[in-house]
Design a protein around this motif. Sequence first.
Motif, short mmCIF file in Angstrom:
data_model
loop_
_atom_site.label_atom_id
_atom_site.label_comp_id
_atom_site.label_asym_id
_atom_site.label_seq_id
_atom_site.Cartn_x
_atom_site.Cartn_y
_atom_site.Cartn_z
N THR A 178 0.68 -1.04 -0.14
CA THR A 178 0.10 0.26 0.01
C THR A 178 1.20 1.54 -0.07
OG1 THR A 178 -1.42 -0.99 1.32
CG2 THR A 178 -1.95 0.96 1.62
N VAL A 179 1.56 1.09 0.57
CA VAL A 179 2.65 2.05 0.97
C VAL A 179 3.45 2.68 -0.24
CG1 VAL A 179 4.86 3.31 2.01
CG2 VAL A 179 2.97 2.06 3.52
N LEU A 180 4.71 1.68 -1.12
CA LEU A 180 4.51 1.17 -2.75
C LEU A 180 3.77 1.97 -3.54
CD1 LEU A 180 6.59 -1.45 -2.22
CD2 LEU A 180 7.69 0.64 -2.20
N PHE A 181 2.64 1.29 -3.36
CA PHE A 181 1.14 1.95 -4.20
C PHE A 181 0.85 3.58 -3.84
CE2 PHE A 181 -3.40 2.54 -5.31
CZ PHE A 181 -3.05 2.51 -6.64
N LEU A 182 1.51 3.47 -3.26
CA LEU A 182 0.65 5.50 -2.96
C LEU A 182 1.44 6.33 -3.30
CD1 LEU A 182 -1.09 4.91 0.23
CD2 LEU A 182 -1.92 5.85 -1.38
N ILE A 183 3.48 5.94 -2.73
CA ILE A 183 4.62 6.78 -3.36
C ILE A 183 4.89 6.14 -4.68
CG2 ILE A 183 6.75 6.51 -2.89
CD1 ILE A 183 6.96 5.89 -0.23
N GLY A 184 4.17 6.07 -5.39
CA GLY A 184 4.47 5.63 -7.11
C GLY A 184 3.14 6.20 -7.50
N ALA A 185 2.07 6.98 -6.74
CA ALA A 185 1.20 7.14 -7.81
C ALA A 185 1.45 8.86 -7.56
CB ALA A 185 -0.37 6.89 -6.75
N PHE A 186 1.81 9.24 -6.26
CA PHE A 186 2.31 10.69 -5.73
C PHE A 186 3.52 10.87 -6.29
CE2 PHE A 186 5.82 13.51 -3.82
CZ PHE A 186 4.42 14.35 -3.84
N LEU A 187 4.47 10.03 -6.95
CA LEU A 187 5.21 10.78 -8.66
C LEU A 187 5.06 10.60 -9.55
CD1 LEU A 187 8.55 8.18 -6.55
CD2 LEU A 187 8.35 10.73 -6.33
N ILE A 188 4.08 9.78 -9.92
CA ILE A 188 3.24 10.03 -10.97
C ILE A 188 2.96 11.71 -11.33
CG2 ILE A 188 2.02 9.03 -12.56
CD1 ILE A 188 2.81 6.41 -11.73
N ILE A 189 1.92 11.86 -9.99
CA ILE A 189 1.60 12.94 -10.03
C ILE A 189 2.61 14.20 -9.95
CG2 ILE A 189 -0.23 14.40 -8.66
CD1 ILE A 189 -1.07 11.72 -8.04
N ILE A 190 3.38 14.32 -9.67
CA ILE A 190 4.45 14.99 -9.20
C ILE A 190 5.32 15.70 -11.06
CG2 ILE A 190 6.98 15.84 -8.27
CD1 ILE A 190 4.48 16.12 -6.89
N ASP A 191 4.82 14.11 -11.22
CA ASP A 191 6.43 13.96 -12.42
C ASP A 191 5.22 14.62 -13.78
OD1 ASP A 191 8.51 13.21 -14.12
OD2 ASP A 191 6.44 12.38 -15.06
N THR A 192 4.62 14.36 -13.29
CA THR A 192 3.00 15.15 -14.61
C THR A 192 3.01 16.60 -14.35
OG1 THR A 192 1.59 12.86 -14.52
CG2 THR A 192 0.71 15.38 -15.22
N LEU A 193 2.86 16.80 -13.09
CA LEU A 193 3.17 18.45 -13.13
C LEU A 193 4.35 19.16 -13.07
CD1 LEU A 193 1.26 18.49 -9.14
CD2 LEU A 193 0.00 19.37 -11.92
N LEU A 194 5.41 17.93 -13.27
CA LEU A 194 6.74 18.44 -13.75
C LEU A 194 6.86 18.66 -14.85
CD1 LEU A 194 9.26 17.26 -11.96
CD2 LEU A 194 8.64 19.21 -11.73
N LEU A 195 6.37 17.79 -15.78
CA LEU A 195 6.00 17.46 -17.68
C LEU A 195 5.46 18.37 -17.95
CD1 LEU A 195 6.26 14.07 -18.42
CD2 LEU A 195 8.03 15.37 -18.78
N GLY A 196 3.87 19.11 -17.41
CA GLY A 196 3.18 20.22 -17.59
C GLY A 196 4.15 21.40 -17.21
N GLY A 197 4.84 21.48 -16.82
CA GLY A 197 5.42 22.85 -16.19
C GLY A 197 4.47 23.57 -14.82
N CYS A 198 3.70 23.03 -14.44
CA CYS A 198 3.35 23.59 -13.39
C CYS A 198 4.41 23.68 -12.33
CB CYS A 198 2.03 23.01 -13.21
SG CYS A 198 0.58 22.95 -14.02
N ILE A 199 5.30 23.27 -11.80
CA ILE A 199 6.20 22.61 -10.71
C ILE A 199 7.29 23.23 -11.95
CG2 ILE A 199 7.52 21.38 -9.21
CD1 ILE A 199 4.58 20.38 -8.84
N GLY A 200 7.98 24.40 -11.43
CA GLY A 200 9.24 24.18 -12.91
C GLY A 200 9.08 24.22 -14.44
N LYS A 201 10.00 24.69 -14.90
CA LYS A 201 10.02 24.52 -16.34
C LYS A 201 11.11 24.52 -16.49
CE LYS A 201 7.72 29.02 -15.89
NZ LYS A 201 6.33 28.81 -17.28
N GLY A 202 10.89 23.34 -17.10
CA GLY A 202 11.44 21.95 -17.72
C GLY A 202 12.37 21.58 -16.92
#
Length: 119
Positions: free
Chosen positions: A50-74
Amino acid sequence: MVLSHINLATGIPSSKVKYSRLSSTDDGYIDFQFKKSLPKIPYKAIALATVLFLIGAFLIIIDTLLLGGCIGKGSRLAIPVLIVGILVFLSGFYHLHIAYYASKGYWGHSYDEVPDFDD
């Protein structure tokens, strides 16, 4: 001259081995060996999954925001975060999937497939 056969497991000549007959009603089985015991649920492994699942989901969401430019630029961390997020998410999802189907009693799934961390 009669050759005596030797028991290879013990090295004792077969003429010295004592045998006894089984009773006619004994078929060699006992009822207890056919009873199913309750499955042992690996709570620690399910919690870790469960912890691995939640950490993985959190990292994927953070990465989506990084790639979308919402958090930092490129950010150059986007691809490594995505790779780690996917690996962690998939391993947690896989073990949670098995534990869920084992809890529901689906054929082919059991708690034996989830790694146990007993000491």
